[in-house]
Write a protein that holds these residues in place. Structure first.
Motif, PDB file in Angstrom:
ATOM      1  N   MET A   1      -6.551 -14.373  15.822  1.00  0.00           N
ATOM      2  CA  MET A   1      -7.710 -13.721  16.428  1.00  0.00           C
ATOM      3  C   MET A   1      -7.227 -12.661  17.402  1.00  0.00           C
ATOM      4  SD  MET A   1     -10.811 -15.340  18.730  1.00  0.00           S
ATOM      5  CE  MET A   1     -11.407 -16.284  17.327  1.00  0.00           C
ATOM      6  N   ALA A   2      -7.851 -11.464  17.359  1.00  0.00           N
ATOM      7  CA  ALA A   2      -7.432 -10.377  18.228  1.00  0.00           C
ATOM      8  C   ALA A   2      -7.767 -10.693  19.677  1.00  0.00           C
ATOM      9  CB  ALA A   2      -8.126  -9.083  17.813  1.00  0.00           C
ATOM     10  N   ALA A   3      -6.896 -10.254  20.576  1.00  0.00           N
ATOM     11  CA  ALA A   3      -7.148 -10.477  21.989  1.00  0.00           C
ATOM     12  C   ALA A   3      -8.335  -9.654  22.446  1.00  0.00           C
ATOM     13  CB  ALA A   3      -5.907 -10.091  22.799  1.00  0.00           C
ATOM     14  N   LYS A   4      -9.032 -10.170  23.432  1.00  0.00           N
ATOM     15  CA  LYS A   4     -10.166  -9.438  23.984  1.00  0.00           C
ATOM     16  C   LYS A   4      -9.705  -8.572  25.143  1.00  0.00           C
ATOM     17  CE  LYS A   4     -13.580 -12.883  22.578  1.00  0.00           C
ATOM     18  NZ  LYS A   4     -14.678 -13.797  23.012  1.00  0.00           N
ATOM     19  N   VAL A   5     -10.579  -7.639  25.533  1.00  0.00           N
ATOM     20  CA  VAL A   5     -10.210  -6.691  26.568  1.00  0.00           C
ATOM     21  C   VAL A   5     -10.715  -7.130  27.931  1.00  0.00           C
ATOM     22  CG1 VAL A   5     -10.220  -4.244  27.149  1.00  0.00           C
ATOM     23  CG2 VAL A   5     -10.376  -4.941  24.782  1.00  0.00           C
ATOM     24  N   GLY A   6     -11.351  -8.261  28.010  1.00  0.00           N
ATOM     25  CA  GLY A   6     -11.842  -8.708  29.297  1.00  0.00           C
ATOM     26  C   GLY A   6     -13.171  -8.074  29.630  1.00  0.00           C
ATOM     27  N   PRO A   7     -13.683  -8.283  30.840  1.00  0.00           N
ATOM     28  CA  PRO A   7     -14.998  -7.785  31.221  1.00  0.00           C
ATOM     29  C   PRO A   7     -14.990  -6.298  31.534  1.00  0.00           C
ATOM     30  CG  PRO A   7     -13.982  -8.923  33.069  1.00  0.00           C
ATOM     31  CD  PRO A   7     -13.050  -9.079  31.917  1.00  0.00           C
ATOM     32  N   MET A   8     -14.914  -5.485  30.511  1.00  0.00           N
ATOM     33  CA  MET A   8     -14.922  -4.037  30.702  1.00  0.00           C
ATOM     34  C   MET A   8     -16.310  -3.557  31.110  1.00  0.00           C
ATOM     35  SD  MET A   8     -12.736  -2.199  27.760  1.00  0.00           S
ATOM     36  CE  MET A   8     -10.978  -2.338  27.654  1.00  0.00           C
ATOM     37  N   ALA A   9     -16.353  -2.473  31.860  1.00  0.00           N
ATOM     38  CA  ALA A   9     -17.621  -1.799  32.092  1.00  0.00           C
ATOM     39  C   ALA A   9     -18.083  -1.215  30.770  1.00  0.00           C
ATOM     40  CB  ALA A   9     -17.438  -0.688  33.127  1.00  0.00           C
ATOM     41  N   THR A  10     -19.396  -1.199  30.552  1.00  0.00           N
ATOM     42  CA  THR A  10     -19.904  -0.768  29.256  1.00  0.00           C
ATOM     43  C   THR A  10     -19.676   0.712  29.024  1.00  0.00           C
ATOM     44  OG1 THR A  10     -22.079  -0.464  30.281  1.00  0.00           O
ATOM     45  CG2 THR A  10     -21.660  -2.552  29.143  1.00  0.00           C
ATOM     46  N   GLN A  11     -19.582   1.493  30.076  1.00  0.00           N
ATOM     47  CA  GLN A  11     -19.488   2.940  29.898  1.00  0.00           C
ATOM     48  C   GLN A  11     -18.053   3.446  30.053  1.00  0.00           C
ATOM     49  OE1 GLN A  11     -22.001   5.083  29.009  1.00  0.00           O
ATOM     50  NE2 GLN A  11     -23.247   3.252  28.692  1.00  0.00           N
ATOM     51  N   ARG A  12     -17.541   3.368  31.257  1.00  0.00           N
ATOM     52  CA  ARG A  12     -16.221   3.951  31.540  1.00  0.00           C
ATOM     53  C   ARG A  12     -15.388   2.978  32.362  1.00  0.00           C
ATOM     54  NH1 ARG A  12     -20.092   8.086  32.397  1.00  0.00           N
ATOM     55  NH2 ARG A  12     -19.862   9.835  30.945  1.00  0.00           N
ATOM     56  N   PRO A  13     -14.595   2.140  31.710  1.00  0.00           N
ATOM     57  CA  PRO A  13     -13.769   1.177  32.445  1.00  0.00           C
ATOM     58  C   PRO A  13     -12.634   1.874  33.190  1.00  0.00           C
ATOM     59  CG  PRO A  13     -13.235   1.135  30.128  1.00  0.00           C
ATOM     60  CD  PRO A  13     -14.445   2.016  30.256  1.00  0.00           C
ATOM     61  N   ARG A  14     -12.069   1.160  34.124  1.00  0.00           N
ATOM     62  CA  ARG A  14     -10.953   1.704  34.904  1.00  0.00           C
ATOM     63  C   ARG A  14      -9.723   1.891  34.008  1.00  0.00           C
ATOM     64  NH1 ARG A  14     -11.611   1.315  40.467  1.00  0.00           N
ATOM     65  NH2 ARG A  14     -13.506   0.192  41.111  1.00  0.00           N
ATOM     66  N   VAL A  15      -9.091   3.048  34.147  1.00  0.00           N
ATOM     67  CA  VAL A  15      -7.950   3.412  33.303  1.00  0.00           C
ATOM     68  C   VAL A  15      -6.757   3.767  34.180  1.00  0.00           C
ATOM     69  CG1 VAL A  15      -7.061   5.068  31.601  1.00  0.00           C
ATOM     70  CG2 VAL A  15      -9.439   4.260  31.443  1.00  0.00           C
ATOM     71  N   VAL A  16      -5.603   3.294  33.776  1.00  0.00           N
ATOM     72  CA  VAL A  16      -4.341   3.737  34.371  1.00  0.00           C
ATOM     73  C   VAL A  16      -3.570   4.495  33.301  1.00  0.00           C
ATOM     74  CG1 VAL A  16      -2.086   3.021  35.253  1.00  0.00           C
ATOM     75  CG2 VAL A  16      -4.158   1.948  36.117  1.00  0.00           C
ATOM     76  N   VAL A  17      -3.191   5.722  33.607  1.00  0.00           N
ATOM     77  CA  VAL A  17      -2.350   6.505  32.720  1.00  0.00           C
ATOM     78  C   VAL A  17      -0.907   6.353  33.195  1.00  0.00           C
ATOM     79  CG1 VAL A  17      -1.782   8.817  31.873  1.00  0.00           C
ATOM     80  CG2 VAL A  17      -4.175   8.154  32.184  1.00  0.00           C
ATOM     81  N   VAL A  18      -0.074   5.793  32.349  1.00  0.00           N
ATOM     82  CA  VAL A  18       1.335   5.589  32.700  1.00  0.00           C
ATOM     83  C   VAL A  18       2.129   6.783  32.184  1.00  0.00           C
ATOM     84  CG1 VAL A  18       3.326   4.062  32.526  1.00  0.00           C
ATOM     85  CG2 VAL A  18       1.005   3.107  32.510  1.00  0.00           C
ATOM     86  N   GLY A  19       2.597   7.617  33.101  1.00  0.00           N
ATOM     87  CA  GLY A  19       3.317   8.827  32.736  1.00  0.00           C
ATOM     88  C   GLY A  19       2.513  10.051  33.135  1.00  0.00           C
ATOM     89  N   SER A  20       3.174  11.000  33.760  1.00  0.00           N
ATOM     90  CA  SER A  20       2.478  12.207  34.227  1.00  0.00           C
ATOM     91  C   SER A  20       3.073  13.466  33.612  1.00  0.00           C
ATOM     92  CB  SER A  20       2.536  12.299  35.756  1.00  0.00           C
ATOM     93  OG  SER A  20       3.890  12.307  36.206  1.00  0.00           O
ATOM     94  N   GLY A  21       3.585  13.324  32.370  1.00  0.00           N
ATOM     95  CA  GLY A  21       4.073  14.509  31.657  1.00  0.00           C
ATOM     96  C   GLY A  21       2.916  15.329  31.128  1.00  0.00           C
ATOM     97  N   ARG A  22       3.173  16.127  30.097  1.00  0.00           N
ATOM     98  CA  ARG A  22       2.143  17.030  29.596  1.00  0.00           C
ATOM     99  C   ARG A  22       0.932  16.277  29.059  1.00  0.00           C
ATOM    100  NH1 ARG A  22       6.061  20.617  25.893  1.00  0.00           N
ATOM    101  NH2 ARG A  22       6.831  18.509  25.529  1.00  0.00           N
ATOM    102  N   LEU A  23       1.156  15.298  28.162  1.00  0.00           N
ATOM    103  CA  LEU A  23       0.032  14.576  27.590  1.00  0.00           C
ATOM    104  C   LEU A  23      -0.622  13.658  28.616  1.00  0.00           C
ATOM    105  CD1 LEU A  23      -1.788  13.857  25.259  1.00  0.00           C
ATOM    106  CD2 LEU A  23      -0.085  12.169  24.511  1.00  0.00           C
ATOM    107  N   GLY A  24       0.186  12.930  29.382  1.00  0.00           N
ATOM    108  CA  GLY A  24      -0.371  12.058  30.403  1.00  0.00           C
ATOM    109  C   GLY A  24      -1.207  12.832  31.404  1.00  0.00           C
ATOM    110  N   GLY A  25      -0.696  13.975  31.830  1.00  0.00           N
ATOM    111  CA  GLY A  25      -1.447  14.809  32.764  1.00  0.00           C
ATOM    112  C   GLY A  25      -2.730  15.332  32.153  1.00  0.00           C
ATOM    113  N   ALA A  26      -2.659  15.770  30.890  1.00  0.00           N
ATOM    114  CA  ALA A  26      -3.849  16.313  30.226  1.00  0.00           C
ATOM    115  C   ALA A  26      -4.914  15.240  30.053  1.00  0.00           C
ATOM    116  CB  ALA A  26      -3.463  16.906  28.872  1.00  0.00           C
TER     117      ALA A  26
END
Length: 291
Positions: free
Chosen positions: A1-26
């Motif tokens: 069974m696939a793991a669940k993502v936990g109690p995400m907000a329905t619209q825009r959950p909190r995100v951490v971007v790991v890496g601040s290069g070109r793609l991470g920054g964009a």
């Protein structure tokens, strides 16, 4: 069974971007501009300076504990290691999502209690401030909840969604590379040909860029075969022969391979005589077909 993502907000959950290069920054800039709660985790002092210069907020331990999705924007060879690190650092149930085109979900391992996914924008990002809007993105995950989040992310970023089978990621990514970095390499080859004719590199690039744009507009309006121009689609074997004779030794093989592809596209529009002449000139059997 696939793991669940936990109690995400329905619209825009909190995100951490790991890496601040070109793609991470964009990605971080684009998500923040659309009111996603985004923080950036940089693994080096140089990365932290880049993020600060872009006006991006650094991730605190509290941000890591509260994040619901971590986008790993790191080199392909570092994805597995960074995934293991973040699995120990992030809050319980946060999803791990890599942004590598050629890697399957296996690169993220099988962290207990976490959903995994991939989110790979098909955009040639040469600067973090480049817009992602209007491009495509390849999404993959086994989690329904994470899939909904990634699709919402794509919608907000104005990205059309592609679904690529996990076993064929390398072929998909090769196609993407050919259309982006390959196009730059092709232009460099075209500039080299023009230099061989006595045109400076700067003049050649300035003249060829509008020509390439016109070819792209033709493809967009009329498709691959309909947008094809040049001596092959006209069946003009003498001109192709002259080109092969005139080009430098290192450029001629590129011209030959691309002309073979053009011949496949143009074949239905050519007379039998023209097909035979071009096939002979390009050293391929006239009856050959793609496997």
């Amino acid at each position: 069974m696939a793991a669940k993502v936990g109690p995400m907000a329905t619209q825009r959950p909190r995100v951490v971007v790991v890496g601040s290069g070109r793609l991470g920054g964009a990605l971080a800039l684009s998500l923040a501009a659309r009111r996603w709660p985004v923080r950036v985790l940089s693994r080096t002092e140089e990365g932290r300076r880049r993020a600060q210069a872009l006006g991006l907020k650094p991730a605190t331990p509290q941000d890591l504990a509260q994040a619901r999705v971590a986008l790993l924007c790191v080199p392909d060879k570092a994805v597995s290691e960074v995934a293991r690190e973040q699995a120990r650092t992030l809050g319980k149930g946060a999803a791990l999502v890599h942004c590598a085109g050629a890697l399957s979900l296996q690169a993220l391992g099988a962290p207990r209690g976490r959903a995994t996914g991939s989110f790979h924008p098909l955009c040639a990002v040469s600067d973090p401030r480049d817009s992602l809007a209007g491009h495509a993105v390849a999404i993959s995950t086994r989690s329904r909840a994470l899939k909904a989040v990634l699709q919402r992310m794509a919608k907000d970023l104005e990205l059309s969604v592609l679904h690529v089978p996990e076993a064929r990621r390398a072929a998909y990514h090769a196609g993407a590379v050919l259309s982006a970095g390959g196009a730059v390499a092709l232009m460099a080859t075209a500039v080299e040909a023009m230099e061989h004719a006595g045109v400076s590199a700067d003049q050649a690039l300035a003249a060829l860029l509008p020509l390439m744009r016109s070819a792209l507009r033709g493809m967009e309006a009329r498709g691959l075969a309909g947008g094809l121009t040049g001596p092959v689609v006209r069946g003009d074997a003498p001109v192709v022969a002259a080109h092969l004779q005139a080009l430098p030794e290192e450029v001629a093989p590129v011209y030959r391979l691309l002309s073979l592809q053009a011949l496949r596209l143009a074949e239905p529009r050519l007379s039998p005589e023209a097909r035979v002449a071009l096939a002979k000139l390009l050293q391929v059997s006239p009856g050959r077909r793609r496997p």
